[in-house]
Design an enzyme around this catalytic site. Sequence first.
Site, short mmCIF file in Angstrom:
data_model
loop_
_atom_site.label_atom_id
_atom_site.label_comp_id
_atom_site.label_asym_id
_atom_site.label_seq_id
_atom_site.Cartn_x
_atom_site.Cartn_y
_atom_site.Cartn_z
N LYS A 262 0.68 -1.24 0.03
CA LYS A 262 0.10 -0.24 0.11
C LYS A 262 0.86 1.28 -0.07
CE LYS A 262 -4.03 1.91 2.29
NZ LYS A 262 -3.41 3.62 2.15
N ARG A 267 -4.33 9.00 -5.65
CA ARG A 267 -4.57 8.13 -6.48
C ARG A 267 -4.82 8.74 -8.02
NH1 ARG A 267 -8.96 3.71 -4.87
NH2 ARG A 267 -9.16 2.57 -6.82
N ARG A 282 -8.99 10.82 -7.29
CA ARG A 282 -9.82 10.12 -6.45
C ARG A 282 -11.10 10.88 -6.45
NH1 ARG A 282 -12.87 8.76 -3.11
NH2 ARG A 282 -12.30 7.61 -0.92
N GLU A 312 -1.16 4.79 -8.17
CA GLU A 312 -0.97 5.43 -6.82
C GLU A 312 0.45 6.16 -7.13
OE1 GLU A 312 -3.24 5.67 -4.33
OE2 GLU A 312 -1.90 6.54 -2.76
N PHE A 352 -1.78 -0.36 -10.25
CA PHE A 352 -2.08 -1.52 -9.62
C PHE A 352 -3.49 -2.10 -10.27
CE2 PHE A 352 -3.44 2.18 -6.98
CZ PHE A 352 -5.00 1.77 -7.37
N ARG A 427 -17.22 -0.23 -2.11
CA ARG A 427 -16.40 -0.29 -0.92
C ARG A 427 -16.99 -1.65 -0.12
NH1 ARG A 427 -13.02 3.17 2.15
NH2 ARG A 427 -14.01 5.19 1.47
N LYS A 433 -7.94 -2.78 3.47
CA LYS A 433 -6.45 -2.28 3.58
C LYS A 433 -6.10 -2.92 4.88
CE LYS A 433 -8.79 1.94 4.97
NZ LYS A 433 -9.26 3.31 4.71
#
Length: 598
Positions: A262, A267, A282, A312, A352, A427, A433
């Site tokens: 991470k 982003r 983002r 990222e 990613f 989400r 995370k």
Amino acid sequence: MKFSDFSEYLEKLEATSSRLLLIEILSELLKKTPATEIEKIVYLIQGRIAPFFAPIEIGMAEKSVAASIAIAYGGSKEDATRLFNKLGDMGKVAFELAAGSKGSEITVSEVFEILTQIAGTSGAGTVEKRQNLLSSLLSKLDPISAKHLVRVPLGNTRLGIGDPTILDALATAKLGDKSNRKLLEGAYNRTSDLGLIAKTLWDKGLPGVERLEVRVGSPIRSELCERLPNAEKVIEKMSFDSPSTGSGQGAQDKVGVDVQLKYDGFRVQIHKEGQNVRMFSRNLEEMTHMFPELIKATLSQVKADTAILDTEALAYNPQSEEFLPFQETTKRRRKHGIEEAALKLPLKAFVFDILYKDGKQLLDEPLTKRMKILDGVIKEDDVLIRTKNQTVKDPKTLSLLLEDAISKGLEGLVVKRLESPYEAGGRNFNWVKLKRHSDGELSDTIDCVILGYISGRGKRTAFGAGALLVGVYDKTKDEFVSISRIGTGLTDEEWREIHKRADKIKLDHKPARVNSLIAPSVWIEPEIVIEVLADEITRSPLHTAGASTSSASGEKTPGFALRFPRLVSFRDKDKKAEDATSVEEIKQLYETQYSRQK
Ligand code: ATP
């Protein structure tokens, strides 16, 4: 539709603070709107003439709008400015000075056209040209229309209508009820364009909306991470081939999880179409011009004609060969001095995910397949770097990887379900995370929205604030609910900063979509997002976040509150108010803090 009729609706919407009523009024307006104007009306409700991500700003300064009002209705610019200083809202200034003005039959489309001309004006004399266009438009408007019109170039409609409310109203107006709203929301997650969705719904009905695909050039709403307290819980919940078998039983169907580092940057969604590259943040804002080195790298490293990449970006110190902390990286989000900043703080972007390639939308492909496609797309070099990933099946290895990541100064890990599609705007437990947590603190920060400030005593009175009233976002109700007062931990400088920003958006009444039992000394529009660290989430009858009353027994469940909250950073550069932590997440954090203590 006549602009004056449209403005009557805006007037009603402004006076409403009940969300249900907002939906009712809005859907009544939308029902009356013809297909030729639906797109324009939806953008205007958002205070725009294009979707949020389009870099089209009318952007007029207050003094310019004041000058236009003065030219249109007589009087001097100074008088208009003085009135503005007294009333604090240019809309009210236009309303007062337009008193007696009869207006005309001008339509929404005609007004939209002139606003588009204003936005498109450039070169020498832009300020005067814009002022003249706006003033001649104002001279055709009645006071209520003038009030709502001038707020558009100033970027503040004061309507407090969020995107979910517009989706509700579109569904109610065109489909009769909200039962198919999910399909509209899906299209919104793929295209981020409410005007386009409305137009498609009006022209082609629901099947047309379902067929709306990802488009290169329109940002896709980012998939986000859930939280779990530790490696055991991650494997238990995510390491199965489908969510329905993820009950924790039976080792035989454990497939493992995808583990990635991470990175703590920001982003960037990169869109490539031939030689054209665009980038979005983002919160779906266009950032292309800010990162010349990423444009260059995309053109040289991406082996596809069209592609959308999820990345990222981090600032990098070429001398020490180290990545810089988040606060340094965010300095790259700027509008001026871009070239110097790119030399001083060059960016690298860890790629990613890939969401689109050469005409094909990849959202429904499983993660494993998308990562494989990514392998063939990113040419190895040192600006765009394909994120390393590995499959892990046991909690012990996962814990070791987390420790390793933290010892390298990283934030932690992002763990992803191997076979999961890319759920735009979602989400859930497809992505989780895992961060370090020190005892006695929550394992993650919370993003709160400032709802108002409570006047302070003593030295702080000078800044007009003694404590902030902050809230989180209740997604199901599309409203902001209070969770804490924050008084300590802010430097005088931060107070000044908050005061400066808050003053521009203060209101003399509770904003629409805010639900709070505490009335601060000054309400502000819910816009400023701050990152807050707290020791614990507790329950309190003072706050409305997650509070409820049972309809059967009448029993009251108190709201959530933060214990020892302190400000960590301002997040409004990359988060809209609706991107603040949700009540659902708070509930989960509340529950996991106990499971961690066990
Ligand atoms: P939010 O979840 O609301 O974005 P946040 O901005 O505080 O919250 P976190 O929740 O801490 O961020 O972490 C999620 C973010 O981590 C992603 O939005 C992305 O910017 C970043 N990130 C870093 N590395 C990865 C990765 N390998 N995969 C996905 N996201 C990553």
